[in-house]
Design a protein around this motif. Structure first.
Motif, PDB file in Angstrom:
ATOM      1  N   ALA A   1      35.485  49.793  52.591  1.00 39.41           N
ATOM      2  CA  ALA A   1      35.898  49.917  51.183  1.00 39.41           C
ATOM      3  C   ALA A   1      37.132  49.058  50.897  1.00 39.41           C
ATOM      4  O   ALA A   1      37.280  48.520  49.789  1.00 39.41           O
ATOM      5  CB  ALA A   1      36.190  51.387  50.855  1.00 39.41           C
ATOM      6  N   ALA A   2      38.008  48.920  51.891  1.00 42.73           N
ATOM      7  CA  ALA A   2      39.211  48.093  51.692  1.00 42.73           C
ATOM      8  C   ALA A   2      38.828  46.624  51.592  1.00 42.73           C
ATOM      9  O   ALA A   2      39.408  45.870  50.810  1.00 42.73           O
ATOM     10  CB  ALA A   2      40.189  48.312  52.842  1.00 42.73           C
ATOM     11  N   MET A   3      37.835  46.213  52.382  1.00 42.81           N
ATOM     12  CA  MET A   3      37.397  44.802  52.300  1.00 42.81           C
ATOM     13  C   MET A   3      36.802  44.522  50.923  1.00 42.81           C
ATOM     14  O   MET A   3      37.021  43.455  50.342  1.00 42.81           O
ATOM     15  CB  MET A   3      36.368  44.518  53.384  1.00 42.81           C
ATOM     16  N   LYS A   4      36.042  45.473  50.398  1.00 48.16           N
ATOM     17  CA  LYS A   4      35.456  45.288  49.060  1.00 48.16           C
ATOM     18  C   LYS A   4      36.565  45.237  48.003  1.00 48.16           C
ATOM     19  O   LYS A   4      36.535  44.413  47.081  1.00 48.16           O
ATOM     20  CB  LYS A   4      34.477  46.418  48.755  1.00 48.16           C
ATOM     21  N   TYR A   5      37.549  46.119  48.149  1.00 53.78           N
ATOM     22  CA  TYR A   5      38.682  46.153  47.205  1.00 53.78           C
ATOM     23  C   TYR A   5      39.426  44.804  47.227  1.00 53.78           C
ATOM     24  O   TYR A   5      39.750  44.231  46.186  1.00 53.78           O
ATOM     25  CB  TYR A   5      39.601  47.301  47.624  1.00 53.78           C
ATOM     26  N   ILE A   6      39.668  44.283  48.439  1.00 54.78           N
ATOM     27  CA  ILE A   6      40.391  43.007  48.575  1.00 54.78           C
ATOM     28  C   ILE A   6      39.550  41.863  47.984  1.00 54.78           C
ATOM     29  O   ILE A   6      40.069  40.967  47.310  1.00 54.78           O
ATOM     30  CB  ILE A   6      40.752  42.756  50.059  1.00 54.78           C
ATOM     31  N   ALA A   7      38.246  41.912  48.227  1.00 53.23           N
ATOM     32  CA  ALA A   7      37.366  40.868  47.671  1.00 53.23           C
ATOM     33  C   ALA A   7      37.479  40.844  46.145  1.00 53.23           C
ATOM     34  O   ALA A   7      37.615  39.781  45.528  1.00 53.23           O
ATOM     35  CB  ALA A   7      35.929  41.132  48.100  1.00 53.23           C
ATOM     36  N   ASN A   8      37.443  42.027  45.532  1.00 58.35           N
ATOM     37  CA  ASN A   8      37.588  42.112  44.068  1.00 58.35           C
ATOM     38  C   ASN A   8      38.938  41.596  43.623  1.00 58.35           C
ATOM     39  O   ASN A   8      39.055  40.831  42.679  1.00 58.35           O
ATOM     40  CB  ASN A   8      37.492  43.582  43.620  1.00 58.35           C
ATOM     41  N   PHE A   9      39.965  42.038  44.336  1.00 57.61           N
ATOM     42  CA  PHE A   9      41.347  41.694  43.994  1.00 57.61           C
ATOM     43  C   PHE A   9      41.514  40.173  43.992  1.00 57.61           C
ATOM     44  O   PHE A   9      42.176  39.603  43.126  1.00 57.61           O
ATOM     45  CB  PHE A   9      42.276  42.323  45.043  1.00 57.61           C
ATOM     46  N   LEU A  10      40.919  39.502  44.981  1.00 60.76           N
ATOM     47  CA  LEU A  10      41.126  38.058  45.153  1.00 60.76           C
ATOM     48  C   LEU A  10      39.967  37.235  44.584  1.00 60.76           C
ATOM     49  O   LEU A  10      39.908  36.022  44.795  1.00 60.76           O
ATOM     50  CB  LEU A  10      41.315  37.735  46.644  1.00 60.76           C
ATOM     51  N   SER A  11      39.069  37.898  43.881  1.00 63.80           N
ATOM     52  CA  SER A  11      37.904  37.219  43.269  1.00 63.80           C
ATOM     53  C   SER A  11      37.169  36.345  44.286  1.00 63.80           C
ATOM     54  O   SER A  11      36.946  35.150  44.069  1.00 63.80           O
ATOM     55  CB  SER A  11      38.339  36.346  42.085  1.00 63.80           C
ATOM     56  N   MET A  12      36.865  36.926  45.422  1.00 64.30           N
ATOM     57  CA  MET A  12      36.112  36.184  46.438  1.00 64.30           C
ATOM     58  C   MET A  12      34.958  37.054  46.925  1.00 64.30           C
ATOM     59  O   MET A  12      34.991  38.286  46.762  1.00 64.30           O
ATOM     60  CB  MET A  12      37.033  35.756  47.597  1.00 64.30           C
ATOM     61  N   PRO A  13      33.919  36.440  47.513  1.00 58.92           N
ATOM     62  CA  PRO A  13      32.776  37.249  47.957  1.00 58.92           C
ATOM     63  C   PRO A  13      33.189  38.225  49.062  1.00 58.92           C
ATOM     64  O   PRO A  13      33.980  37.863  49.942  1.00 58.92           O
ATOM     65  CB  PRO A  13      31.779  36.219  48.489  1.00 58.92           C
ATOM     66  N   TYR A  14      32.629  39.408  49.011  1.00 57.08           N
ATOM     67  CA  TYR A  14      32.923  40.435  50.022  1.00 57.08           C
ATOM     68  C   TYR A  14      32.632  39.900  51.423  1.00 57.08           C
ATOM     69  O   TYR A  14      33.404  40.107  52.360  1.00 57.08           O
ATOM     70  CB  TYR A  14      32.080  41.679  49.700  1.00 57.08           C
ATOM     71  N   ILE A  15      31.541  39.142  51.565  1.00 58.40           N
ATOM     72  CA  ILE A  15      31.164  38.650  52.898  1.00 58.40           C
ATOM     73  C   ILE A  15      32.248  37.723  53.456  1.00 58.40           C
ATOM     74  O   ILE A  15      32.469  37.679  54.670  1.00 58.40           O
ATOM     75  CB  ILE A  15      29.775  37.948  52.859  1.00 58.40           C
ATOM     76  N   ALA A  16      32.969  37.019  52.572  1.00 62.56           N
ATOM     77  CA  ALA A  16      34.023  36.104  53.052  1.00 62.56           C
ATOM     78  C   ALA A  16      35.197  36.915  53.610  1.00 62.56           C
ATOM     79  O   ALA A  16      35.815  36.526  54.610  1.00 62.56           O
ATOM     80  CB  ALA A  16      34.480  35.194  51.918  1.00 62.56           C
ATOM     81  N   VAL A  17      35.515  38.046  52.981  1.00 58.76           N
ATOM     82  CA  VAL A  17      36.575  38.929  53.515  1.00 58.76           C
ATOM     83  C   VAL A  17      36.109  39.515  54.851  1.00 58.76           C
ATOM     84  O   VAL A  17      36.860  39.562  55.830  1.00 58.76           O
ATOM     85  CB  VAL A  17      36.899  40.065  52.509  1.00 58.76           C
ATOM     86  N   TYR A  18      34.853  39.920  54.876  1.00 55.30           N
ATOM     87  CA  TYR A  18      34.279  40.513  56.097  1.00 55.30           C
ATOM     88  C   TYR A  18      34.324  39.508  57.254  1.00 55.30           C
ATOM     89  O   TYR A  18      34.641  39.860  58.385  1.00 55.30           O
ATOM     90  CB  TYR A  18      32.839  40.949  55.794  1.00 55.30           C
ATOM     91  N   GLU A  19      34.026  38.250  56.935  1.00 53.70           N
ATOM     92  CA  GLU A  19      34.037  37.212  57.979  1.00 53.70           C
ATOM     93  C   GLU A  19      35.426  37.068  58.593  1.00 53.70           C
ATOM     94  O   GLU A  19      35.580  36.957  59.807  1.00 53.70           O
ATOM     95  CB  GLU A  19      33.607  35.862  57.387  1.00 53.70           C
ATOM     96  N   VAL A  20      36.463  37.089  57.742  1.00 51.33           N
ATOM     97  CA  VAL A  20      37.842  36.965  58.261  1.00 51.33           C
ATOM     98  C   VAL A  20      38.189  38.199  59.095  1.00 51.33           C
ATOM     99  O   VAL A  20      38.700  38.101  60.212  1.00 51.33           O
ATOM    100  CB  VAL A  20      38.847  36.801  57.095  1.00 51.33           C
ATOM    101  N   ALA A  21      37.873  39.374  58.549  1.00 52.00           N
ATOM    102  CA  ALA A  21      38.258  40.622  59.230  1.00 52.00           C
ATOM    103  C   ALA A  21      37.563  40.766  60.581  1.00 52.00           C
ATOM    104  O   ALA A  21      38.128  41.325  61.521  1.00 52.00           O
ATOM    105  CB  ALA A  21      37.937  41.819  58.338  1.00 52.00           C
TER     106      ALA A  21
END
Ligand code: FES
Length: 201
Positions: free
Chosen positions: A58-78
């Motif tokens: 849920a935090a990755m999804k929140y960050i994706a929204n916050f930074l206007s980037m795809p959720y999968i891109a946050v997931y890839e970094v994490a």
């Protein structure tokens, strides 16, 4: 803690606390608006700190929204960096460096002690519920090998005796001091000696 339990522990929602929201806004000021997704790594750190040292989906999804980037891109970094924990860890989270300099100085004995005193398996929380451990690659303190990291602190120049004492202290929730366990100041020679054998002033 079983994998099933970990899976069930994913919270449905996540948002930054008021304090972390302020920190996030300050972090964003460091980047041009068009590159705000560059803040993804410090944002993941904030989320991890806020959520008992692990990052829920849920935090990755929140960050994706916050930074206007795809959720999968946050997931890839994490999922790429080992410093992001994606499942619950102990309140005292031990990372044991087992790269060559630490290994030849006895890191295998530290891993054995982790299995005996903390949890028989890596990434499984101890029976008392307050510790967990994992093996990691070089933590950049090779000059003080072998070493471990517990939460944000480095414990260095270790041997079996000192590791046992450190583990006993965290099991009791009274961590011993971090730093060198051979009495060195930072990475200075033992007993603060200079290369000519005399003591530094
Ligand atoms: S090899 Fe262990 S800190 Fe570098």
């Amino acid at each position: 803690m079983s994998l099933k339990k970990v899976h069930n522990e994913q919270p449905k929602e996540f948002k930054f606390s008021a304090e972390n929201l302020k920190k996030a806004e300050d972090i964003l000021k460091k980047y041009p608006e068009k590159n705000k997704k560059s803040a993804v790594m410090p944002f993941l750190y904030l989320a991890q700190k806020q959520n008992d040292n692990w990052i829920p989906l849920a935090a990755m999804k929140y960050i994706a929204n916050f930074l206007s980037m795809p959720y999968i891109a946050v997931y890839e970094v994490a999922t790429f960096y080992s410093m992001y924990n994606l499942a619950p860890v102990g309140k005292h989270f031990i990372q044991v460096c087992t790269t060559t300099p630490c290994l030849i100085r006895g890191a295998d004995k530290i891993v054995k002690l982790c299995k005996e005193k903390i949890s028989s398996k890596e990434n499984v929380i101890s029976e008392l519920g307050n510790c967990s451990w994992m093996e990691v690659e070089c933590l950049g303190a090779c000059v003080s090998a072998p070493m471990i990291q517990i939460n944000d602190d480095y414990y260095e120049d270790l041997d079996e005796k000192s590791v046992k004492e450190i583990f006993d202290s965290i099991i009791k929730d009274k961590p011993l001091k971090p730093g060198s366990y051979r009495g060195r100041s930072n990475t200075s020679p033992e007993k603060n000696k200079a290369s000519n054998g005399e003591k530094h002033a």
